[in-house]
Motif scaffolding. Structure first.
Motif, PDB file in Angstrom:
ATOM      1  N   ARG A 130       0.834  -1.209   0.000  1.00  0.00           N
ATOM      2  CA  ARG A 130       0.000   0.000   0.000  1.00  0.00           C
ATOM      3  C   ARG A 130       0.866   1.255   0.000  1.00  0.00           C
ATOM      4  NH1 ARG A 130      -2.536   1.846   5.539  1.00  0.00           N
ATOM      5  NH2 ARG A 130      -0.274   2.048   5.817  1.00  0.00           N
ATOM      6  N   ASP A 131       1.834   1.330   0.896  1.00  0.00           N
ATOM      7  CA  ASP A 131       2.653   2.541   1.001  1.00  0.00           C
ATOM      8  C   ASP A 131       3.454   2.790  -0.269  1.00  0.00           C
ATOM      9  OD1 ASP A 131       1.687   2.849   3.546  1.00  0.00           O
ATOM     10  OD2 ASP A 131       3.508   2.192   4.567  1.00  0.00           O
ATOM     11  N   ALA A 132       4.043   1.734  -0.807  1.00  0.00           N
ATOM     12  CA  ALA A 132       4.852   1.900  -2.015  1.00  0.00           C
ATOM     13  C   ALA A 132       3.989   2.272  -3.218  1.00  0.00           C
ATOM     14  CB  ALA A 132       5.639   0.619  -2.293  1.00  0.00           C
ATOM     15  N   ALA A 133       2.819   1.669  -3.318  1.00  0.00           N
ATOM     16  CA  ALA A 133       1.923   1.966  -4.438  1.00  0.00           C
ATOM     17  C   ALA A 133       1.427   3.408  -4.381  1.00  0.00           C
ATOM     18  CB  ALA A 133       0.740   1.001  -4.435  1.00  0.00           C
ATOM     19  N   MET A 134       1.115   3.892  -3.197  1.00  0.00           N
ATOM     20  CA  MET A 134       0.708   5.284  -3.073  1.00  0.00           C
ATOM     21  C   MET A 134       1.825   6.220  -3.498  1.00  0.00           C
ATOM     22  SD  MET A 134      -1.505   5.124   0.477  1.00  0.00           S
ATOM     23  CE  MET A 134      -1.995   6.851   0.419  1.00  0.00           C
ATOM     24  N   GLY A 135       3.049   5.803  -3.249  1.00  0.00           N
ATOM     25  CA  GLY A 135       4.194   6.623  -3.632  1.00  0.00           C
ATOM     26  C   GLY A 135       4.376   6.763  -5.126  1.00  0.00           C
ATOM     27  N   VAL A 136       3.795   5.846  -5.911  1.00  0.00           N
ATOM     28  CA  VAL A 136       3.889   5.956  -7.374  1.00  0.00           C
ATOM     29  C   VAL A 136       2.548   6.356  -7.991  1.00  0.00           C
ATOM     30  CG1 VAL A 136       5.836   4.383  -7.549  1.00  0.00           C
ATOM     31  CG2 VAL A 136       3.509   3.454  -7.706  1.00  0.00           C
ATOM     32  N   GLY A 137       1.652   6.889  -7.179  1.00  0.00           N
ATOM     33  CA  GLY A 137       0.434   7.479  -7.719  1.00  0.00           C
ATOM     34  C   GLY A 137      -0.777   6.595  -7.776  1.00  0.00           C
ATOM     35  N   ALA A 138      -0.819   5.539  -6.973  1.00  0.00           N
ATOM     36  CA  ALA A 138      -1.988   4.664  -6.955  1.00  0.00           C
ATOM     37  C   ALA A 138      -2.826   4.920  -5.716  1.00  0.00           C
ATOM     38  CB  ALA A 138      -1.566   3.196  -6.998  1.00  0.00           C
ATOM     39  N   SER A 139      -4.123   5.049  -5.902  1.00  0.00           N
ATOM     40  CA  SER A 139      -5.030   4.960  -4.762  1.00  0.00           C
ATOM     41  C   SER A 139      -5.188   3.479  -4.429  1.00  0.00           C
ATOM     42  CB  SER A 139      -6.395   5.574  -5.097  1.00  0.00           C
ATOM     43  OG  SER A 139      -6.293   6.986  -5.175  1.00  0.00           O
ATOM     44  N   VAL A 140      -5.268   3.171  -3.146  1.00  0.00           N
ATOM     45  CA  VAL A 140      -5.242   1.774  -2.712  1.00  0.00           C
ATOM     46  C   VAL A 140      -6.450   1.478  -1.840  1.00  0.00           C
ATOM     47  CG1 VAL A 140      -3.940  -0.032  -1.519  1.00  0.00           C
ATOM     48  CG2 VAL A 140      -2.716   1.773  -2.764  1.00  0.00           C
ATOM     49  N   ALA A 141      -7.133   0.394  -2.174  1.00  0.00           N
ATOM     50  CA  ALA A 141      -8.250  -0.088  -1.361  1.00  0.00           C
ATOM     51  C   ALA A 141      -7.882  -1.460  -0.810  1.00  0.00           C
ATOM     52  CB  ALA A 141      -9.523  -0.183  -2.201  1.00  0.00           C
ATOM     53  N   ARG A 142      -8.045  -1.641   0.507  1.00  0.00           N
ATOM     54  CA  ARG A 142      -7.812  -2.943   1.133  1.00  0.00           C
ATOM     55  C   ARG A 142      -9.159  -3.501   1.578  1.00  0.00           C
ATOM     56  NH1 ARG A 142      -4.670  -1.898   5.919  1.00  0.00           N
ATOM     57  NH2 ARG A 142      -5.490   0.218   5.706  1.00  0.00           N
ATOM     58  N   VAL A 143      -9.451  -4.691   1.123  1.00  0.00           N
ATOM     59  CA  VAL A 143     -10.768  -5.287   1.326  1.00  0.00           C
ATOM     60  C   VAL A 143     -10.694  -6.423   2.346  1.00  0.00           C
ATOM     61  CG1 VAL A 143     -12.698  -6.476   0.225  1.00  0.00           C
ATOM     62  CG2 VAL A 143     -11.414  -4.723  -1.052  1.00  0.00           C
ATOM     63  N   THR A 144     -11.451  -6.270   3.427  1.00  0.00           N
ATOM     64  CA  THR A 144     -11.682  -7.387   4.334  1.00  0.00           C
ATOM     65  C   THR A 144     -12.941  -8.084   3.856  1.00  0.00           C
ATOM     66  OG1 THR A 144     -10.675  -6.197   6.185  1.00  0.00           O
ATOM     67  CG2 THR A 144     -12.041  -8.125   6.718  1.00  0.00           C
ATOM     68  N   GLN A 145     -12.777  -9.292   3.357  1.00  0.00           N
ATOM     69  CA  GLN A 145     -13.896  -9.992   2.741  1.00  0.00           C
ATOM     70  C   GLN A 145     -14.941 -10.411   3.776  1.00  0.00           C
ATOM     71  OE1 GLN A 145     -12.659 -12.862  -0.430  1.00  0.00           O
ATOM     72  NE2 GLN A 145     -10.596 -12.219   0.203  1.00  0.00           N
ATOM     73  N   ALA A 146     -16.126 -10.676   3.264  1.00  0.00           N
ATOM     74  CA  ALA A 146     -17.259 -10.962   4.144  1.00  0.00           C
ATOM     75  C   ALA A 146     -17.022 -12.173   5.027  1.00  0.00           C
ATOM     76  CB  ALA A 146     -18.525 -11.160   3.304  1.00  0.00           C
ATOM     77  N   PHE A 147     -16.376 -13.202   4.513  1.00  0.00           N
ATOM     78  CA  PHE A 147     -16.180 -14.399   5.327  1.00  0.00           C
ATOM     79  C   PHE A 147     -15.291 -14.119   6.529  1.00  0.00           C
ATOM     80  CE2 PHE A 147     -12.375 -14.838   2.663  1.00  0.00           C
ATOM     81  CZ  PHE A 147     -11.435 -15.401   3.517  1.00  0.00           C
ATOM     82  N   ARG A 148     -14.319 -13.197   6.400  1.00  0.00           N
ATOM     83  CA  ARG A 148     -13.455 -12.854   7.528  1.00  0.00           C
ATOM     84  C   ARG A 148     -14.197 -11.997   8.536  1.00  0.00           C
ATOM     85  NH1 ARG A 148     -10.497 -15.033   9.887  1.00  0.00           N
ATOM     86  NH2 ARG A 148      -8.907 -13.511  10.390  1.00  0.00           N
ATOM     87  N   LEU A 149     -15.017 -11.065   8.055  1.00  0.00           N
ATOM     88  CA  LEU A 149     -15.813 -10.261   8.986  1.00  0.00           C
ATOM     89  C   LEU A 149     -16.761 -11.140   9.785  1.00  0.00           C
ATOM     90  CD1 LEU A 149     -16.849  -6.922   7.236  1.00  0.00           C
ATOM     91  CD2 LEU A 149     -15.101  -7.294   8.961  1.00  0.00           C
ATOM     92  N   ALA A 150     -17.194 -12.227   9.175  1.00  0.00           N
ATOM     93  CA  ALA A 150     -18.096 -13.161   9.867  1.00  0.00           C
ATOM     94  C   ALA A 150     -17.348 -14.091  10.815  1.00  0.00           C
ATOM     95  CB  ALA A 150     -18.870 -13.985   8.844  1.00  0.00           C
ATOM     96  N   GLY A 151     -16.013 -13.995  10.839  1.00  0.00           N
ATOM     97  CA  GLY A 151     -15.229 -14.804  11.759  1.00  0.00           C
ATOM     98  C   GLY A 151     -14.742 -16.126  11.211  1.00  0.00           C
ATOM     99  N   ALA A 152     -15.013 -16.414   9.936  1.00  0.00           N
ATOM    100  CA  ALA A 152     -14.572 -17.677   9.338  1.00  0.00           C
ATOM    101  C   ALA A 152     -13.093 -17.599   8.993  1.00  0.00           C
ATOM    102  CB  ALA A 152     -15.384 -17.987   8.092  1.00  0.00           C
ATOM    103  N   ARG A 153     -12.412 -18.762   9.083  1.00  0.00           N
ATOM    104  CA  ARG A 153     -10.992 -18.839   8.755  1.00  0.00           C
ATOM    105  C   ARG A 153     -10.748 -19.465   7.394  1.00  0.00           C
ATOM    106  NH1 ARG A 153      -7.285 -18.174  12.715  1.00  0.00           N
ATOM    107  NH2 ARG A 153      -5.890 -19.747  11.811  1.00  0.00           N
ATOM    108  N   ALA A 154     -11.810 -19.740   6.664  1.00  0.00           N
ATOM    109  CA  ALA A 154     -11.692 -20.270   5.310  1.00  0.00           C
ATOM    110  C   ALA A 154     -12.793 -19.652   4.461  1.00  0.00           C
ATOM    111  CB  ALA A 154     -11.799 -21.790   5.310  1.00  0.00           C
ATOM    112  N   PRO A 155     -12.516 -19.410   3.188  1.00  0.00           N
ATOM    113  CA  PRO A 155     -13.481 -18.698   2.352  1.00  0.00           C
ATOM    114  C   PRO A 155     -14.650 -19.536   1.877  1.00  0.00           C
ATOM    115  CG  PRO A 155     -11.535 -19.242   1.080  1.00  0.00           C
ATOM    116  CD  PRO A 155     -11.233 -19.627   2.498  1.00  0.00           C
ATOM    117  N   GLY A 156     -14.560 -20.853   2.011  1.00  0.00           N
ATOM    118  CA  GLY A 156     -15.656 -21.690   1.531  1.00  0.00           C
ATOM    119  C   GLY A 156     -15.639 -21.822   0.017  1.00  0.00           C
TER     120      GLY A 156
END
Length: 223
Positions: free
Chosen positions: A43-69
């Motif tokens: 993220r930090d390096a990409a912003m340094g070369v002009g990229a906006s960065v989005a980090r996504v916490t997927q729904a299965f992790r927010l639900a507490g699962a340790r595998a994506p199914g």
């Protein structure tokens, strides 16, 4: 930013840069989070070369699962998140990626979401000790250029250079890529610049600079 998917809400953390040239979307592995050292360094390096960065916490992790199914259900949820993100940040070339399982979903959905390229960190070529269960087909089937960054001590294996647009193997790194995450960020930032558009006019504020440590030697090849 919260995005509702059929699997529940996903959480998106966006770091925008003025005059962004591209959008880089990153996600985590099966049991990890978006604050993993390599993801933060990218993220930090990409912003340094002009990229906006989005980090996504997927729904299965927010639900507490340790595998994506189911891969199909995971990909469906991912595509919904990317649709919302692109609506919020329109007109930017898209590069998507992630670490481990996140790299797999990025490869599988690249064409569907209109990505220009994929960044695959610690791509899990096979389950530990089971090289016969190769996932190289996901790399070959991405349909776009894929950068693979793996450690040479990764128990999940190292893909073949022929299966990616570029393969970088970092000496001494394991699956977590945490020995020198700044080097990971440096490799990714250099590579993604070829997919960005020209800087946007009328917004020339100061960009955040990457933190770059002394780089370790790398090996790899590309095409």
């Amino acid at each position: 930013m919260e995005v509702m998917t059929p699997r529940g809400p996903a959480l998106v953390e966006i770091d925008e840069v003025p005059g962004a040239r591209l959008l880089l979307v990153l996600t985590h592995g099966s049991a990890g989070g978006v604050d993993a050292p390599d993801l933060l360094a990218v993220r930090d390096a990409a912003m340094g070369v002009g990229a906006s960065v989005a980090r996504v916490t997927q729904a299965f992790r927010l639900a507490g699962a340790r595998a994506p199914g189911s891969p199909a259900r995971q990909d469906e949820a991912w595509e919904i998140v990317l649709s919302e993100l692109r609506a919020r940040l329109p007109g930017l070339p898209l590069v998507q990626g992630g670490r481990s399982n996140g790299a797999r979903v990025a490869c599988r959905t690249a064409k569907a979401v209109g990505a220009e390229a994929v960044v695959a960190l610690a791509f899990p070529l096979h389950p530990p000790g089971k090289p016969e269960r190769s996932r190289a087909g996901e790399l070959r089937g991405a349909g776009v250029d894929v950068l693979v960054v793996n450690g040479d001590r990764d128990p999940f294996g190292v893909p073949d250079a022929a299966d990616a647009a570029r393969l970088v193997v970092l000496p001494g790194e394991g699956h977590d890529l945490k020995k020198d995450p700044a080097r990971v960020g440096e490799v990714v930032a250099e590579w993604i610049t070829r997919y960005g558009g020209p800087p946007r006019q009328g917004n020339t504020g100061r960009r955040r600079r990457p933190r770059v440590a002394q780089a370790a030697p790398t090996s790899g090849s590309g095409r």
